[in-house]
Design a protein around this motif. Sequence first.
Motif, PDB file in Angstrom:
ATOM      1  N   ASN A  88       0.846  -1.185   0.000  1.00 28.59           N
ATOM      2  CA  ASN A  88       0.000   0.000   0.000  1.00 28.59           C
ATOM      3  C   ASN A  88       0.890   1.247   0.000  1.00 28.59           C
ATOM      4  OD1 ASN A  88      -2.181   1.779   0.419  1.00 28.59           O
ATOM      5  ND2 ASN A  88      -1.925   1.624   2.641  1.00 28.59           N
ATOM      6  N   GLU A  89       0.609   2.146  -0.945  1.00 31.39           N
ATOM      7  CA  GLU A  89       1.441   3.333  -1.153  1.00 31.39           C
ATOM      8  C   GLU A  89       1.748   4.072   0.163  1.00 31.39           C
ATOM      9  OE1 GLU A  89      -0.538   6.042  -3.794  1.00 31.39           O
ATOM     10  OE2 GLU A  89       1.107   7.490  -3.740  1.00 31.39           O
ATOM     11  N   TRP A  90       0.724   4.286   0.979  1.00 29.23           N
ATOM     12  CA  TRP A  90       0.886   5.059   2.213  1.00 29.23           C
ATOM     13  C   TRP A  90       1.882   4.382   3.164  1.00 29.23           C
ATOM     14  CZ3 TRP A  90      -3.368   5.618  -0.780  1.00 29.23           C
ATOM     15  CH2 TRP A  90      -3.916   6.897  -0.901  1.00 29.23           C
ATOM     16  N   ASP A  91       1.894   3.031   3.147  1.00 28.41           N
ATOM     17  CA  ASP A  91       2.719   2.294   4.103  1.00 28.41           C
ATOM     18  C   ASP A  91       4.211   2.469   3.832  1.00 28.41           C
ATOM     19  OD1 ASP A  91       0.204   1.568   4.854  1.00 28.41           O
ATOM     20  OD2 ASP A  91       0.350  -0.515   4.184  1.00 28.41           O
ATOM     21  N   ASN A  92       4.578   2.666   2.566  1.00 28.90           N
ATOM     22  CA  ASN A  92       5.983   2.924   2.253  1.00 28.90           C
ATOM     23  C   ASN A  92       6.471   4.208   2.913  1.00 28.90           C
ATOM     24  OD1 ASN A  92       6.838   0.773   0.699  1.00 28.90           O
ATOM     25  ND2 ASN A  92       5.931   1.625  -1.169  1.00 28.90           N
ATOM     26  N   GLN A  95      -4.527   5.450   4.684  1.00 34.78           N
ATOM     27  CA  GLN A  95      -5.574   4.579   4.166  1.00 34.78           C
ATOM     28  C   GLN A  95      -4.971   3.544   3.228  1.00 34.78           C
ATOM     29  OE1 GLN A  95      -8.295   7.250   2.064  1.00 34.78           O
ATOM     30  NE2 GLN A  95      -7.306   6.769   0.133  1.00 34.78           N
ATOM     31  N   ALA A  96      -5.781   2.517   2.912  1.00 41.96           N
ATOM     32  CA  ALA A  96      -5.307   1.482   1.999  1.00 41.96           C
ATOM     33  C   ALA A  96      -6.256   1.408   0.811  1.00 41.96           C
ATOM     34  CB  ALA A  96      -5.195   0.150   2.726  1.00 41.96           C
ATOM     35  N   ASP A  97      -6.172   0.303   0.087  1.00 40.36           N
ATOM     36  CA  ASP A  97      -6.895   0.193  -1.189  1.00 40.36           C
ATOM     37  C   ASP A  97      -8.405   0.352  -1.054  1.00 40.36           C
ATOM     38  OD1 ASP A  97      -6.760  -2.165   0.305  1.00 40.36           O
ATOM     39  OD2 ASP A  97      -7.064  -3.441  -1.449  1.00 40.36           O
TER      40      ASP A  97
END
Lengths: 318, 262
Positions: B37-41, B120-122
């Motif tokens: 998930n983009e935010w987690d990076n 947030q995620a997908d």
Amino acid sequence: MAQIFAYILHSDGVLDDSARELLAAAKKIDAGAEVTAIVTGKGIDDACSKAAESYKSVWKIDNDALSYPNAEVVRKALLSLLPADGILLLPHDTFGMDLGPGLSVKLDSAFAADVVDIEGVEGNTLKTIRQEFTGQVNTHVHCDISAGAVINIRPGVFQAAEGQAGEVVDKSGELGDLSAKRKFIEVQEAEAGEVDITKSDVLVSIGRGIEDEDNLEMAFELAEAMGADVSCSRPIVDAKWLEKARQVGTSGKTVKPKVYMAMGISGSFQHMGGVKGNPFIVAVNKNPKAPIFQVADVGVEADILEFIPEITEKIKEL
Amino acid sequence: MEILVCVKRVPDTAENEIEINSEGNDIERDDLVYSVNEWDNYAVEEAIQMVDKHGGSVTVVTVGDEESEEVLRREMAMGAENGLLLTDDAFEGSDGRGIAALLKAAVEKGNYDLIMTGAQADEGYAQVGGMLAAMLDYPYASLVNMIEVGDGKLKVGREIEGGNMEVNEIDLPCVLSIQTGINEPRYVGIRGIRKVASVEIPTLGASDLGLDAGSVGEDAARVKRIDYFVPEMGEGAEMLEGSTDEIIDKLIELLKSKGGIK
Ligand SMILES: Cc1cc2nc3c(=O)[nH]c(=O)nc-3n(C[C@H](O)[C@H](O)[C@H](O)COP(=O)(O)OP(=O)(O)OC[C@H]3O[C@@H](n4cnc5c(N)ncnc54)[C@H](O)[C@@H]3O)c2cc1C
Ligand SMILES: Cc1cc2nc3c(=O)[nH]c(=O)nc-3n(C[C@H](O)[C@H](O)[C@H](O)COP(=O)(O)OP(=O)(O)OC[C@H]3O[C@@H](n4cnc5c(N)ncnc54)[C@H](O)[C@@H]3O)c2cc1C
């Protein structure tokens, strides 16, 4: 049917657009509901009277500790007042995202977020519609509301309801302890940039479809040929390819151009939330199912890396 | 500082067109390219930078299946020291609250000062961080785009409407959900991932976490996804058809008439 509440965002006595959108959402849960508006803050009589123009009942929660809507403090205030099986509606914005999930846990209620439509209630089941993958697909999501629910409603999708005038009830005396482990300090305003896209008539707006920083040059060439300015979606700013002042959207600028060219932008609600004034929207996207085509006036299915140089050439020839 | 970062394996929408399967109960997952998930990076990058400055270590955790191990390895290649995979058939069908309950159990097995999630995620709920904080009784701040470490506290900026920043002071331990743009996540190549390929990643199931199966998974879920469907296309855009030349000519005429070309 459980009691329905709507949390009202306001500043300087003016209610946020979401205030009457939440009323519309509540009416879709229960057409006959007498919805209670909740107004928190310090010195909030104006906001309360505004809310009482469309809500049957308005809970005034006035306290020094609530002068800024710190979600942790608001949560404590709500926990001492809300009934166990109540349904609370919040806007799915930066405040609702901060408050909703934790509040639902503390209330031991169900939580649904970013709800775009409501189909009604059957028994203890609230039937909602959500989107996934930035709007490429929709889902029916059912919530068990037997122990109450916190529902975050997407801003801008429900048509503001008129409602009926009602009364303000002062609940300020019923609050418990409002101390918090997170303290609000200040709001720092976003910096101004080299261009003011809020004043532009024509915007060439670039999204992640541009793929590489070096490709931005073609966007500036097209903008120059058209007499337009360049704006962008959030990922372009996150990558530090363009300055924050060029970002369109809820966490960027609100623009009101005559023409908006969305190039390689998928059309998320946070992006489109910054496009106002009903401009003529052109979308160029290689995915024919991109949600941007639902809101654009004219669409072209194409690779922007090929399309932009070609249209630029032709405009230059005019 | 001991930091736990929660990461989710999600279909990469930039790489895929999302299609609904024939039963309508899920998307076609077979040919999907998955990633973190983009935010987690951004959350992992921030954690690594904090540990570089202030000491400590970063652990990444995910709830998923065996395939989710690849996202843990990717984040370990970025610089997270430890990985933790929470997996069990009993976890399937968990709603956001179930996921948060699992993460809470993992937090309680460690000794963390700070827990981070993505904003947030997908699926766009933006729920897990706030729920986890409430379950742990830790303070929470969402959409964080600035962190300064103080004594037993952090100064954090939340990105609010209009790109303004709401500055808060928050006691440790706490949970923060991280907004994109807070930093520039480092690139990891195949070589980086190979380096961590043999690091052991502990796997924990329901009994390891001391959870009874009824508190997570489908039966405990109060929020249920019934099906997927394609939204009705309203009016939608008028799609310009023809050769590229024809399309461009039509578009230029339209732009002229709308004041789009000066
Ligand atoms: C609290 C919050 C606030 C936010 N605020 C904002 C905001 O203010 N502004 C904002 O923009 N976003 C905001 N976002 C992010 C938002 O949710 C989306 O992630 C973002 O808008 C996506 O940007 P995009 O459309 O450029 O990228 P994507 O969603 O990745 O879409 C890229 C599109 O380009 C297309 N494409 C790819 N390559 C090509 C090509 N070569 N030619 C043509 N088309 C191509 C793809 O089909 C896709 O449709 C916010 C998110 C949160 C959680
Ligand atoms: C086939 C399938 C069926 C499902 N059915 C349902 C259902 O019926 N009802 C339902 O509510 N949910 C269901 N889920 C679960 C749901 O998809 C999510 O896992 C859950 O709701 C949390 O994800 P989110 O996208 O809402 O997270 P968000 O709250 O948007 O994510 C925020 C952050 O939380 C953390 N996070 C989220 N998920 C995880 C994770 N798995 N591991 C570690 N950290 C995480 C990450 O840091 C992430 O950035 C299903 C999942 C699958 C795969």
